[in-house]
Design a protein around this motif. Structure first.
Motif, short mmCIF file in Angstrom:
data_model
loop_
_atom_site.label_atom_id
_atom_site.label_comp_id
_atom_site.label_asym_id
_atom_site.label_seq_id
_atom_site.Cartn_x
_atom_site.Cartn_y
_atom_site.Cartn_z
N MET A 164 16.09 30.55 -20.34
CA MET A 164 15.95 29.10 -20.49
C MET A 164 16.00 28.71 -21.96
O MET A 164 16.58 27.69 -22.34
N ASP A 165 15.38 29.55 -22.79
CA ASP A 165 15.30 29.25 -24.22
C ASP A 165 16.67 29.32 -24.89
O ASP A 165 16.86 28.78 -25.97
N ARG A 166 17.63 30.01 -24.25
CA ARG A 166 18.97 30.14 -24.82
C ARG A 166 19.81 28.88 -24.63
O ARG A 166 20.84 28.72 -25.28
N PHE A 167 19.39 28.01 -23.73
CA PHE A 167 20.12 26.76 -23.57
C PHE A 167 19.71 25.80 -24.68
O PHE A 167 18.53 25.53 -24.87
N LEU A 168 20.69 25.30 -25.40
CA LEU A 168 20.40 24.35 -26.47
C LEU A 168 19.74 23.10 -25.89
O LEU A 168 18.77 22.58 -26.45
N MET A 169 20.26 22.65 -24.75
CA MET A 169 19.74 21.43 -24.13
C MET A 169 19.56 21.62 -22.63
O MET A 169 20.30 22.39 -21.99
N VAL A 252 2.05 26.84 -23.09
CA VAL A 252 2.94 27.56 -24.00
C VAL A 252 3.72 26.55 -24.82
O VAL A 252 4.33 25.63 -24.27
N GLY A 253 3.69 26.72 -26.14
CA GLY A 253 4.39 25.81 -27.03
C GLY A 253 5.85 26.19 -27.22
O GLY A 253 6.35 27.18 -26.68
N VAL A 254 6.54 25.40 -28.01
CA VAL A 254 7.98 25.58 -28.25
C VAL A 254 8.21 26.67 -29.28
O VAL A 254 7.51 26.76 -30.29
N SER A 255 9.22 27.49 -29.05
CA SER A 255 9.58 28.57 -29.97
C SER A 255 10.37 28.01 -31.15
O SER A 255 10.81 26.85 -31.13
N PRO A 256 10.60 28.83 -32.20
CA PRO A 256 11.43 28.36 -33.33
C PRO A 256 12.84 27.94 -32.92
O PRO A 256 13.47 27.16 -33.63
N ARG A 257 13.32 28.45 -31.79
CA ARG A 257 14.63 27.97 -31.32
C ARG A 257 14.59 26.47 -31.04
O ARG A 257 15.62 25.79 -31.15
N GLY A 258 13.43 25.96 -30.67
CA GLY A 258 13.30 24.53 -30.43
C GLY A 258 13.49 23.73 -31.70
O GLY A 258 14.15 22.68 -31.70
N SER A 259 12.93 24.22 -32.80
CA SER A 259 13.10 23.55 -34.10
C SER A 259 14.56 23.57 -34.52
O SER A 259 15.11 22.56 -35.00
N ILE A 260 15.20 24.73 -34.34
CA ILE A 260 16.62 24.86 -34.69
C ILE A 260 17.47 23.93 -33.84
O ILE A 260 18.39 23.27 -34.34
N ALA A 261 17.16 23.87 -32.54
CA ALA A 261 17.91 22.99 -31.65
C ALA A 261 17.75 21.52 -32.05
O ALA A 261 18.72 20.76 -32.06
N LEU A 262 16.53 21.12 -32.39
CA LEU A 262 16.29 19.74 -32.82
C LEU A 262 17.07 19.42 -34.09
O LEU A 262 17.64 18.33 -34.22
N ASP A 263 17.07 20.35 -35.03
CA ASP A 263 17.79 20.15 -36.29
C ASP A 263 19.29 19.98 -36.03
O ASP A 263 19.92 19.04 -36.53
N LYS A 264 19.86 20.87 -35.23
CA LYS A 264 21.29 20.81 -34.94
C LYS A 264 21.65 19.53 -34.18
O LYS A 264 22.59 18.83 -34.54
N ALA A 265 20.89 19.27 -33.12
CA ALA A 265 21.22 18.12 -32.26
C ALA A 265 21.02 16.80 -32.99
O ALA A 265 21.78 15.85 -32.78
N ALA A 266 19.99 16.71 -33.83
CA ALA A 266 19.74 15.47 -34.57
C ALA A 266 20.87 15.19 -35.56
O ALA A 266 21.32 14.04 -35.71
N ARG A 267 21.37 16.24 -36.23
CA ARG A 267 22.48 16.06 -37.16
C ARG A 267 23.76 15.68 -36.41
O ARG A 267 24.53 14.83 -36.88
N ALA A 285 16.04 10.71 -30.15
CA ALA A 285 17.08 10.60 -29.13
C ALA A 285 17.36 11.93 -28.45
O ALA A 285 17.81 11.96 -27.30
N VAL A 286 17.10 13.05 -29.14
CA VAL A 286 17.47 14.35 -28.59
C VAL A 286 16.27 15.22 -28.26
O VAL A 286 16.43 16.29 -27.67
N ILE A 287 15.05 14.79 -28.60
CA ILE A 287 13.90 15.67 -28.44
C ILE A 287 13.63 16.03 -26.98
O ILE A 287 13.26 17.16 -26.67
N GLY A 288 13.86 15.09 -26.07
CA GLY A 288 13.62 15.37 -24.66
C GLY A 288 14.53 16.47 -24.14
O GLY A 288 14.07 17.45 -23.53
N ASP A 289 15.83 16.36 -24.40
CA ASP A 289 16.79 17.35 -23.92
C ASP A 289 16.62 18.70 -24.60
O ASP A 289 16.92 19.74 -24.01
N CYS A 290 16.14 18.70 -25.85
CA CYS A 290 15.99 19.95 -26.59
C CYS A 290 14.70 20.70 -26.27
O CYS A 290 14.64 21.92 -26.42
N LEU A 291 13.66 19.98 -25.83
CA LEU A 291 12.35 20.62 -25.67
C LEU A 291 11.81 20.68 -24.26
O LEU A 291 10.87 21.44 -24.00
#
Length: 322
Positions: A164-169, A252-267, A285-291
């Motif tokens: 699940m964590d491997r899916f960007l969104m 369980v909280g979000v892994s660092p992949r979540g931060s990376i996904a937010l950074d990529k998707a926001a840009r 705008a992207v936090i829901g789909d990313c997290l």
């Protein structure tokens, strides 16, 4: 035509064939621009498969569809070594499976057993598959778009957290509005009518996607926006510091992949909206789909019917921009 114009044209073409699902179309495009994989979840008949096929129709790319079933084998998706005979100089030749395409639709992905999930995971994460000890690379443009039904559990294999964590969104598809549903009926009626005129499909070249990705790399993100992303993710790991009620909801909280996904998707979202730098609205705008697929809710929260989306909305409300 610039890369931005081409991608906006692609977005417009997809929206014309998927009525009332503008957010879904945008999420798919953002995942494509971020070179990520996407999970589409929704009830049967909500255009999950149609959304994926729409992207493949309007993008110059190879497309393959894999219907996942409990009796599927890893070789059914990766391919296998074929015996050529004693007289051949090469005894075995690798025959690529359907995973070797630019856009891969993994339909009902949670119906496949663990070994198939593992094979798909390697392709998603490493952009390669290993068969008989040999590694085979995927194409430069490669994207897995998986679908699953949230209510049908019979004969399914729940996706492990690591996958699940491997899916960007993770995009959740809901029912269209009454007005949009009326437009959907008209659209399908027009497509199936005997006198329906053939429409010339607008196709966007892969070079436009690669050009867009290069431009997205140049989108600026300030330290304040970086801190905002970090604060949002940290709130899922230490929710009690933010709100006591929130603390009992998250296990369980979000892994660092979540931060990376937010950074990529926001840009990517900022670029798609024509901005040269990220603003708080891009992150929101992207936090829901990313997290939403990266937060582990407690048993108490699940018993109360609390959803990940409600938890994320509460975090966004409580976390201020630095």
């Amino acid at each position: 035509m610039s890369a931005h114009q081409s991608i906006k044209q692609l977005q417009s073409s997809m929206q014309s064939s998927i009525i009332g699902q503008e957010a879904v179309v945008k999420g798919i495009l953002l995942s494509l621009l971020c070179n990520g994989n996407i999970l589409l979840e929704g009830l049967p008949g909500l255009a999950k498969t149609r959304a994926v096929k729409s992207l493949a129709q309007h993008l110059v790319a190879d497309f393959s569809r894999i219907q996942f079933t409990p009796d599927l084998l890893p070789s059914d998706i990766t391919g296998s070594e074929m015996y050529l005979g004693e007289s051949s100089s090469e005894r075995f030749e690798f025959k690529p499976g359907p995973i070797f395409a630019n856009i891969v639709l993994a339909d009902e992905v949670n119906r496949a057993p663990a070994k198939v999930q593992a094979a798909l995971l390697e392709a998603m994460e490493e952009r390669q598959v290993t068969v008989s000890g040999e590694t085979h690379k995927m194409a430069p443009l490669f994207m897995v778009m998986a679908t699953q039904n949230p209510i049908e559990q019979e004969g399914t294999y729940p996706l492990p957290e690591a996958q699940m964590d491997r899916f960007l969104m993770h995009i959740s598809i809901d029912y269209p509005s009454d007005e949009d549903e009326r437009l959907v009926m008209r659209l399908v009626r027009g497509e199936s009518g005997a006198g329906a005129a053939e429409k010339e499909a607008i196709e966007v070249a892969q070079e436009a996607v690669f050009g867009a990705r290069e431009e997205i790399e140049g989108i600026e993100i300030s330290e304040a926006m970086e801190q905002y992303i970090v604060s949002l993710v940290a709130a899922t790991r230490r929710p009690s510091e933010l709100d006591a009620d929130l603390g009992r909801m998250i296990q369980v909280g979000v892994s660092p992949r979540g931060s990376i996904a937010l950074d990529k998707a926001a840009r990517a979202h900022a670029w798609l909206e024509g901005r040269s730098s990220v603003i708080p609205d891009d992150v929101r705008a992207v936090i829901g789909d990313c997290l939403r697929h990266r937060i582990g809710l407690s048993y108490e929260a699940q018993a109360e019917g609390v959803t990940s989306d409600e938890v994320i909305a509460r975090i966004v409300k409580l976390v201020a921009v630095a």
